[in-house]
Design a protein around this motif. Structure first.
Motif, mmCIF file in Angstrom:
data_model
loop_
_atom_site.group_PDB
_atom_site.id
_atom_site.type_symbol
_atom_site.label_atom_id
_atom_site.label_comp_id
_atom_site.label_asym_id
_atom_site.label_seq_id
_atom_site.Cartn_x
_atom_site.Cartn_y
_atom_site.Cartn_z
ATOM 1 N N GLU A 141 -93.115 -103.697 -49.653
ATOM 2 C CA GLU A 141 -92.875 -103.048 -48.363
ATOM 3 C C GLU A 141 -94.062 -102.183 -47.963
ATOM 4 O O GLU A 141 -94.522 -102.223 -46.817
ATOM 5 C CB GLU A 141 -91.616 -102.184 -48.468
ATOM 6 C CG GLU A 141 -91.364 -101.278 -47.278
ATOM 7 C CD GLU A 141 -90.331 -100.208 -47.599
ATOM 8 O OE1 GLU A 141 -90.733 -99.037 -47.751
ATOM 9 O OE2 GLU A 141 -89.140 -100.548 -47.711
ATOM 10 N N ALA B 19 -90.283 -97.524 -43.241
ATOM 11 C CA ALA B 19 -91.220 -97.981 -44.270
ATOM 12 C C ALA B 19 -92.160 -96.832 -44.590
ATOM 13 O O ALA B 19 -92.399 -95.952 -43.755
ATOM 14 C CB ALA B 19 -92.007 -99.201 -43.793
ATOM 15 N N GLN C 52 -89.922 -96.430 -57.442
ATOM 16 C CA GLN C 52 -90.524 -97.481 -56.626
ATOM 17 C C GLN C 52 -90.391 -98.837 -57.314
ATOM 18 O O GLN C 52 -91.126 -99.159 -58.246
ATOM 19 C CB GLN C 52 -92.006 -97.153 -56.376
ATOM 20 C CG GLN C 52 -92.218 -95.855 -55.616
ATOM 21 C CD GLN C 52 -91.626 -95.907 -54.227
ATOM 22 O OE1 GLN C 52 -91.404 -96.989 -53.694
ATOM 23 N NE2 GLN C 52 -91.338 -94.771 -53.654
ATOM 24 N N ASN D 149 -90.217 -102.331 -53.069
ATOM 25 C CA ASN D 149 -90.811 -101.252 -52.296
ATOM 26 C C ASN D 149 -92.333 -101.349 -52.284
ATOM 27 O O ASN D 149 -92.981 -100.946 -51.322
ATOM 28 C CB ASN D 149 -90.385 -99.904 -52.875
ATOM 29 C CG ASN D 149 -88.909 -99.610 -52.605
ATOM 30 O OD1 ASN D 149 -88.373 -100.061 -51.606
ATOM 31 N ND2 ASN D 149 -88.277 -98.888 -53.508
ATOM 32 N N LYS D 150 -92.925 -101.856 -53.370
ATOM 33 C CA LYS D 150 -94.376 -102.063 -53.399
ATOM 34 C C LYS D 150 -94.788 -103.072 -52.336
ATOM 35 O O LYS D 150 -95.782 -102.884 -51.625
ATOM 36 C CB LYS D 150 -94.796 -102.573 -54.783
ATOM 37 C CG LYS D 150 -94.553 -101.613 -55.937
ATOM 38 C CD LYS D 150 -95.581 -100.521 -55.973
ATOM 39 C CE LYS D 150 -95.414 -99.664 -57.230
ATOM 40 N NZ LYS D 150 -96.403 -98.581 -57.310
ATOM 41 N N ARG E 230 -92.280 -90.720 -50.417
ATOM 42 C CA ARG E 230 -90.854 -90.845 -50.751
ATOM 43 C C ARG E 230 -90.586 -90.121 -52.060
ATOM 44 O O ARG E 230 -91.399 -90.156 -52.981
ATOM 45 C CB ARG E 230 -90.446 -92.313 -50.866
ATOM 46 C CG ARG E 230 -88.996 -92.533 -51.303
ATOM 47 C CD ARG E 230 -88.602 -93.991 -51.119
ATOM 48 N NE ARG E 230 -88.508 -94.328 -49.707
ATOM 49 C CZ ARG E 230 -88.526 -95.575 -49.235
ATOM 50 N NH1 ARG E 230 -88.667 -96.590 -50.075
ATOM 51 N NH2 ARG E 230 -88.414 -95.812 -47.938
ATOM 52 N N GLU F 102 -96.435 -93.990 -52.419
ATOM 53 C CA GLU F 102 -95.331 -93.410 -53.181
ATOM 54 C C GLU F 102 -95.132 -91.931 -52.883
ATOM 55 O O GLU F 102 -94.029 -91.407 -53.064
ATOM 56 C CB GLU F 102 -95.579 -93.612 -54.684
ATOM 57 C CG GLU F 102 -95.559 -95.082 -55.101
ATOM 58 C CD GLU F 102 -95.745 -95.246 -56.598
ATOM 59 O OE1 GLU F 102 -95.829 -94.211 -57.284
ATOM 60 O OE2 GLU F 102 -95.811 -96.401 -57.063
ATOM 61 N N SER G 25 -87.845 -89.149 -47.374
ATOM 62 C CA SER G 25 -88.955 -90.057 -47.100
ATOM 63 C C SER G 25 -89.640 -89.669 -45.802
ATOM 64 O O SER G 25 -89.050 -88.994 -44.950
ATOM 65 C CB SER G 25 -88.478 -91.515 -46.990
ATOM 66 O OG SER G 25 -87.794 -91.922 -48.157
#
Length: 354
Positions: free
Chosen positions: A46, A27, A39, A43-44, A34, A31, A80
């Motif tokens: 997460e 995780a 995104q 993913n937001k 990664r 932003e 990431s």
């Protein structure tokens, strides 16, 4: 995620507060951690869930040195920062110089991480005038006596600079010998109070000891007020309110800002290596600015046939006429008293009062 809830449950059940969690969290926190993937909304969520987990665990992502990312897809298009060390502030009290180093990636798609504690001696700390000094009953007389005894020849601005320099040196000695270090004073007072309490448990205290304990409690209250004033000045936080210094979040904010702003080292491109030794870092910084600020004989710029805008006579008169005393005072009195206008560490509160 289920693993976040399990870890929070363990944290709540364990009496130990010095925690360090490490590994591949799969995780990211924002932003910037990664690259190569847009995104999406998932993913937001997460990122928000991971950040909420870190906050609820009362942990921090300690300073990272080395590569920016820790995981790379084989084609190299996606990268990431999935691996990291998370620690509590209690951990950092035991090992304040904790840093995580990201090593070069080899055959694995993950980079190895190393947790190291490196406390470097950068030499004497810059002088900083403390507002709480002005509350001491002997401070006014000390400043006036020392200022009157400083004999300096020259123009006014040089005399002022040299007198402040001498006073700063005297204030360091006064702080050590008269004002005292608040943490040590507080510990000494608490030990004396505890000793009187132990005596009171065995046998009642006489009037002298009761009076002594009352005086110690008064001194302890003064020390706590000193500490709050010092924290307020060190924090440089606009949201500070009276009583906030008692909160764990407030102390954590100060420590985190120090960790984030400190110089951890410099990457020396001449030797392609990371340098942390203070004397080498200072030398590299000196050489960098020496080269950057050196005079170039011909900068290759020509300004032929370039027409510049000109100032009017009234504009020129306004810009060159001397400042009046009331203008200077108005500017200074509008500044935050706890701030220092220059590297000598003298704050506006000192300037305004003296």
């Amino acid at each position: 995620m289920q693993i976040w809830e399990e870890l929070k449950g363990i944290r709540q059940r364990e009496p130990c507060n010095s925690w360090c969690i490490l590994g591949d969290f799969n995780a990211i926190r924002n932003e910037e951690e990664r690259r190569g993937i847009s995104q999406a909304r998932g993913n937001k969520r997460e990122m928000q869930g991971f950040n909420n987990f870190i906050d609820s665990m009362e942990m921090v992502d300690i300073p990272c040195i080395g590569r920016k990312y820790t995981w790379y897809r084989p084609n190299g298009k996606v990268k990431s920062r999935l691996d990291k060390f998370l620690t509590t502030f209690e951990w950092l009290q035991h090992w304040p110089g904790s840093k995580q180093y990201v090593l070069d990636r080899q055959v694995s798609d993950h980079c190895a991480l190393v947790l190291k504690v490196n406390i470097a001696d950068w030499g004497p700390k810059p002088f900083r005038f403390l507002d709480i000094w002005q509350e001491h009953k002997e401070f006014d007389k000390f400043v006036k006596d020392k200022w009157g005894n400083c004999l300096v020849q020259g123009n006014e601005i040089m005399v002022l600079k040299e007198k402040l320099k001498m006073l700063n040196s005297d204030l360091k000695g006064w702080n050590k010998d008269v004002f005292g270090y608040t943490d040590k004073l507080k510990m000494d007072i608490l030990n004396k109070i505890q000793e009187l309490d132990r005596r009171d448990d065995e046998d009642e205290l006489d009037e002298d000891k009761i009076r002594e304990r009352r005086e110690l409690l008064s001194q302890l209250q003064d020390i706590n007020m000193r500490n709050e004033s010092l924290l307020q000045q060190k924090s440089r936080a606009l949201w500070f309110k009276k009583g906030d210094s008692n909160s764990k979040y407030y102390h954590a904010s100060i420590k985190w800002r120090r960790m984030r702003n400190e110089i951890k080292g410099i990457h020396c491109y001449n030797y392609d290596k990371w340098v942390e030794e203070p004397s080498m870092v200072k030398e590299l910084v000196k050489e960098f600015y020496k080269k950057k600020m050196s005079v170039v004989k011909d900068i290759g710029v020509r300004l032929y046939n370039v027409e510049f805008k000109e100032l009017t006579d009234s504009d020129n008169k306004f810009l060159t006429e001397p400042f009046e005393d009331n203008e200077i005072k108005e500017v200074i009195w509008n500044c935050d008293s706890s701030k220092s206008p220059g590297p000598d560490g003298v704050t506006f509160s000192f300037i305004k009062k003296y």
